[in-house]
Design a protein around this motif. Structure first.
Motif, PDB file in Angstrom:
ATOM      1  N   GLY A  78       0.335  -1.309  -0.040  1.00  0.00           N
ATOM      2  CA  GLY A  78      -0.139  -0.214  -0.217  1.00  0.00           C
ATOM      3  C   GLY A  78       0.933   1.093  -0.195  1.00  0.00           C
ATOM      4  N   ALA A  79       0.386   2.006  -0.433  1.00  0.00           N
ATOM      5  CA  ALA A  79       0.641   3.832  -0.814  1.00  0.00           C
ATOM      6  C   ALA A  79       2.359   3.891  -1.306  1.00  0.00           C
ATOM      7  CB  ALA A  79       1.070   4.346   0.716  1.00  0.00           C
ATOM      8  N   GLY A  80       2.479   3.026  -2.392  1.00  0.00           N
ATOM      9  CA  GLY A  80       3.685   2.944  -2.758  1.00  0.00           C
ATOM     10  C   GLY A  80       4.423   2.468  -2.358  1.00  0.00           C
ATOM     11  N   GLY A  81       4.709   1.654  -1.214  1.00  0.00           N
ATOM     12  CA  GLY A  81       5.392   0.906  -0.512  1.00  0.00           C
ATOM     13  C   GLY A  81       5.490   1.584   0.804  1.00  0.00           C
ATOM     14  N   ASN A  82       4.756   2.643   1.161  1.00  0.00           N
ATOM     15  CA  ASN A  82       5.100   3.210   2.446  1.00  0.00           C
ATOM     16  C   ASN A  82       4.608   2.417   3.587  1.00  0.00           C
ATOM     17  OD1 ASN A  82       6.718   5.601   0.739  1.00  0.00           O
ATOM     18  ND2 ASN A  82       4.472   7.593   1.244  1.00  0.00           N
ATOM     19  N   ILE A  83       3.546   1.995   2.980  1.00  0.00           N
ATOM     20  CA  ILE A  83       2.852   1.290   4.730  1.00  0.00           C
ATOM     21  C   ILE A  83       3.892   0.731   5.322  1.00  0.00           C
ATOM     22  CG2 ILE A  83       1.264  -0.059   5.703  1.00  0.00           C
ATOM     23  CD1 ILE A  83      -1.138   1.008   3.789  1.00  0.00           C
ATOM     24  N   GLY A  84       3.752  -0.608   4.223  1.00  0.00           N
ATOM     25  CA  GLY A  84       5.644  -1.254   5.150  1.00  0.00           C
ATOM     26  C   GLY A  84       6.723  -0.638   5.596  1.00  0.00           C
ATOM     27  N   GLY A  85       7.265   1.066   4.372  1.00  0.00           N
ATOM     28  CA  GLY A  85       8.056   1.109   4.736  1.00  0.00           C
ATOM     29  C   GLY A  85       7.657   1.725   6.487  1.00  0.00           C
ATOM     30  N   GLN A  86       6.741   2.228   6.812  1.00  0.00           N
ATOM     31  CA  GLN A  86       6.305   2.983   8.629  1.00  0.00           C
ATOM     32  C   GLN A  86       6.346   1.944   9.246  1.00  0.00           C
ATOM     33  OE1 GLN A  86       2.124   4.389   8.931  1.00  0.00           O
ATOM     34  NE2 GLN A  86       3.215   5.741  10.659  1.00  0.00           N
ATOM     35  N   ALA A  87       5.909   0.783   9.078  1.00  0.00           N
ATOM     36  CA  ALA A  87       6.289  -0.405   9.990  1.00  0.00           C
ATOM     37  C   ALA A  87       7.639  -0.831  10.223  1.00  0.00           C
ATOM     38  CB  ALA A  87       5.569  -1.641   9.586  1.00  0.00           C
ATOM     39  N   ALA A  88       8.167  -0.722   9.534  1.00  0.00           N
ATOM     40  CA  ALA A  88       9.905  -1.269   8.950  1.00  0.00           C
ATOM     41  C   ALA A  88      10.363  -0.369  10.291  1.00  0.00           C
ATOM     42  CB  ALA A  88      10.751  -1.852   7.969  1.00  0.00           C
ATOM     43  N   THR A  97      14.141  -7.394  12.405  1.00  0.00           N
ATOM     44  CA  THR A  97      13.182  -6.942  11.432  1.00  0.00           C
ATOM     45  C   THR A  97      13.586  -6.059  10.997  1.00  0.00           C
ATOM     46  OG1 THR A  97      11.274  -6.632  13.078  1.00  0.00           O
ATOM     47  CG2 THR A  97      10.978  -5.522  10.785  1.00  0.00           C
ATOM     48  N   LEU A  98      13.299  -6.443   9.279  1.00  0.00           N
ATOM     49  CA  LEU A  98      14.778  -6.368   8.222  1.00  0.00           C
ATOM     50  C   LEU A  98      13.593  -5.789   7.216  1.00  0.00           C
ATOM     51  CD1 LEU A  98      16.924  -8.939   7.999  1.00  0.00           C
ATOM     52  CD2 LEU A  98      17.343  -6.977   9.181  1.00  0.00           C
ATOM     53  N   PHE A  99      13.567  -4.974   5.652  1.00  0.00           N
ATOM     54  CA  PHE A  99      12.836  -4.321   5.250  1.00  0.00           C
ATOM     55  C   PHE A  99      13.496  -4.113   3.538  1.00  0.00           C
ATOM     56  CE2 PHE A  99      11.304   0.093   3.132  1.00  0.00           C
ATOM     57  CZ  PHE A  99       9.895  -0.084   2.516  1.00  0.00           C
ATOM     58  N   MET A 100      13.564  -4.457   2.867  1.00  0.00           N
ATOM     59  CA  MET A 100      13.218  -4.944   1.282  1.00  0.00           C
ATOM     60  C   MET A 100      12.998  -3.950   1.200  1.00  0.00           C
ATOM     61  SD  MET A 100      15.057  -6.774  -0.914  1.00  0.00           S
ATOM     62  CE  MET A 100      15.531  -8.295  -1.047  1.00  0.00           C
ATOM     63  N   GLY A 101      14.108  -2.938   0.756  1.00  0.00           N
ATOM     64  CA  GLY A 101      13.552  -1.991   0.145  1.00  0.00           C
ATOM     65  C   GLY A 101      13.859  -1.334  -1.598  1.00  0.00           C
ATOM     66  N   THR A 102      13.156  -0.487  -1.412  1.00  0.00           N
ATOM     67  CA  THR A 102      12.865  -0.467  -3.355  1.00  0.00           C
ATOM     68  C   THR A 102      13.695   1.166  -3.907  1.00  0.00           C
ATOM     69  OG1 THR A 102      11.061   0.668  -3.787  1.00  0.00           O
ATOM     70  CG2 THR A 102      10.934  -2.670  -3.392  1.00  0.00           C
ATOM     71  N   ILE A 121      16.590   8.504   4.403  1.00  0.00           N
ATOM     72  CA  ILE A 121      17.493   8.072   5.256  1.00  0.00           C
ATOM     73  C   ILE A 121      17.677   7.990   6.509  1.00  0.00           C
ATOM     74  CG2 ILE A 121      19.608   9.725   4.860  1.00  0.00           C
ATOM     75  CD1 ILE A 121      19.054   9.318   1.974  1.00  0.00           C
ATOM     76  N   LYS A 122      17.073   8.802   7.569  1.00  0.00           N
ATOM     77  CA  LYS A 122      17.252   8.878   9.661  1.00  0.00           C
ATOM     78  C   LYS A 122      16.709   7.733   9.882  1.00  0.00           C
ATOM     79  CE  LYS A 122      17.774  14.371   9.029  1.00  0.00           C
ATOM     80  NZ  LYS A 122      17.098  15.112   9.911  1.00  0.00           N
ATOM     81  N   ASP A 123      15.395   6.971   8.555  1.00  0.00           N
ATOM     82  CA  ASP A 123      15.191   6.332   9.669  1.00  0.00           C
ATOM     83  C   ASP A 123      15.500   4.506   9.376  1.00  0.00           C
ATOM     84  OD1 ASP A 123      13.489   8.118  11.120  1.00  0.00           O
ATOM     85  OD2 ASP A 123      11.828   7.537   9.711  1.00  0.00           O
ATOM     86  N   PHE A 124      16.746   4.475   9.012  1.00  0.00           N
ATOM     87  CA  PHE A 124      16.872   3.239   7.943  1.00  0.00           C
ATOM     88  C   PHE A 124      18.718   2.968   8.045  1.00  0.00           C
ATOM     89  CE2 PHE A 124      12.436   3.467   6.516  1.00  0.00           C
ATOM     90  CZ  PHE A 124      12.407   1.754   6.674  1.00  0.00           C
ATOM     91  N   ALA A 125      18.854   1.708   8.194  1.00  0.00           N
ATOM     92  CA  ALA A 125      20.050   2.034   8.578  1.00  0.00           C
ATOM     93  C   ALA A 125      20.688   1.164   6.954  1.00  0.00           C
ATOM     94  CB  ALA A 125      20.667   0.822  10.187  1.00  0.00           C
ATOM     95  N   PHE A 264      17.447  -3.372   4.465  1.00  0.00           N
ATOM     96  CA  PHE A 264      17.256  -2.211   5.241  1.00  0.00           C
ATOM     97  C   PHE A 264      16.934  -3.297   6.860  1.00  0.00           C
ATOM     98  CE2 PHE A 264      16.749   0.206   1.435  1.00  0.00           C
ATOM     99  CZ  PHE A 264      17.556   0.887   1.347  1.00  0.00           C
ATOM    100  N   ALA A 265      17.679  -2.196   7.688  1.00  0.00           N
ATOM    101  CA  ALA A 265      17.410  -2.742   9.290  1.00  0.00           C
ATOM    102  C   ALA A 265      16.588  -1.200   9.658  1.00  0.00           C
ATOM    103  CB  ALA A 265      18.428  -3.264  10.259  1.00  0.00           C
ATOM    104  N   PRO A 266      16.264  -1.185  11.262  1.00  0.00           N
ATOM    105  CA  PRO A 266      15.770   0.257  12.449  1.00  0.00           C
ATOM    106  C   PRO A 266      16.957   0.968  11.826  1.00  0.00           C
ATOM    107  CG  PRO A 266      14.245  -1.564  12.401  1.00  0.00           C
ATOM    108  CD  PRO A 266      15.410  -2.349  11.490  1.00  0.00           C
ATOM    109  N   ALA A 267      17.204   2.103  11.919  1.00  0.00           N
ATOM    110  CA  ALA A 267      18.236   3.254  12.093  1.00  0.00           C
ATOM    111  C   ALA A 267      18.388   3.176  13.998  1.00  0.00           C
ATOM    112  CB  ALA A 267      17.797   4.858  11.708  1.00  0.00           C
TER     113      ALA A 267
END
Length: 332
Positions: A78-88, A97-102, A121-125, A264-267
């Protein structure tokens, strides 16, 4: 108090102090457990069956063997990936918890959305890029155009009547179409979906005419003849489809768009955990079987350090920010 009792008390006290010192020096609870000590989840911000999902499952399966813990894929579309991004971004920064970003979630969305639920940038490692993947311009065989030039001619003769699907507003698939509209000077209608798989389903059913899909989720349908390949979006032809021209070759000089995917991992995730995850992911990406699976999907493995990945993301953000501005694409 007798001399022997004094000695006994002193020994007991010394023993207690030694025990306390040992407890202070030794890690306790969760910290005492070697990482990883439980299953790891990879959040995929698009639906099952799309390229992001396919890559996450290929890497996750190999990591399960490498790390000795189950790696679970959790689709949050959902939302162009933003829903999953927010959860991660909001997940505990413990490496579980890792995130497959694009390219969409980490280089495009910030320019498209006025309000982002996370900072790419700031919310992910960054851990490492996983693969570069061409987008493939495909059409339903029932459509009247068989080449890019025929598509352009048809779109100009029928403004607004060509529908192109995408995995969501702001995704690289969406932006590939917007860039094509801008450079080819055609009027086409964007139809966003919650992931690539449902868009491909409608494309197969001729509910939409074309799609700039990531190659891994489209190539099987091209090989089976269910979809017609018109062109690839990269600067060079794909080794998996050598007879399919690039969009630049096919009539839109200068056109180029490449999708990429990374973990990615969470910051705030501890540096030793980031280093361990990077080492494990890079190792499995270099396994012949994993490389073969990704290549068969039309992708090219990219394994790098967290620092290299971070620098790459910065450059991509600048590049796609310009594309968004020049194309006039927007979501809200």
């Amino acid at each position: 108090m007798t001399h022997s009792r004094v000695i006994s008390r002193r020994l007991a006290l010394a023993g207690a102090c030694a025990a306390l010192a040992a407890m202070a020096l030794a890690p306790t609870g969760a910290a005492a457990q070697a990482f990883p000590s439980k299953p790891i989840t990879i959040i995929v911000p698009f639906s099952a069956g799309g390229t992001t999902d396919i890559l996450a499952r290929v890497v996750g399966q190999a990591l399960t063997t490498e790390l000795g813990q189950s790696v679970i894929v959790d689709n949050r579309a959902g939302a162009g990936g933003n829903i999953g991004g927010q959860a991660a971004a909001r997940a505990p920064a413990d490496g579980y918890t890792l995130f497959m970003g694009t390219v969409g979630t980490h280089a495009i969305n910030a320019a498209l959305y006025k309000k982002m639920p996370f900072d790419p940038i700031k919310d992910f490692a960054p851990l490492t890029r996983v693969a570069n993947v061409p987008n493939l311009l495909v059409a339903n065989p029932a459509q009247p155009y068989k080449t890019v030039q025929e598509l352009i001619a048809y779109a100009k003769a029928n403004p607004g009547k060509v529908n192109f699907g995408s995995s969501g507003s702001g995704s690289s698939i969406h932006l590939s179409g917007e860039l094509f509209k801008s450079m080819a000077k055609v009027d086409m209608q964007h139809v966003p979906y919650k992931g690539s798989a449902p868009a491909v389903t409608d494309l197969l059913g001729n509910q939409i005419g074309i799609m700039f899909d990531n190659m891994p989720s489209a190539i099987q349908h091209v090989r089976s003849g269910k979809l017609r390949p018109l062109a690839v979006t990269t600067a060079k032809r794909s080794p998996e489809l050598p007879d399919v021209p690039t969009i630049a070759e096919a009539g839109v000089p200068g056109y180029e768009a490449t999708s990429w995917f990374g973990l990615f991992a969470p910051a705030g995730t501890p540096a030793p955990v980031v280093a361990q995850l990077n080492k494990a992911i890079v190792k499995v990406l270099n396994l012949p079987d994993v490389k073969k699976k990704i290549a068969e999907q039309g992708g090219e493995v990219v394994a790098e350090t967290p620092e290299q990945f971070a620098a790459f993301i910065q450059k991509e953000s600048v590049k796609w920010g310009k594309v968004v501005k020049e194309s006039g694409a927007s979501v809200d």
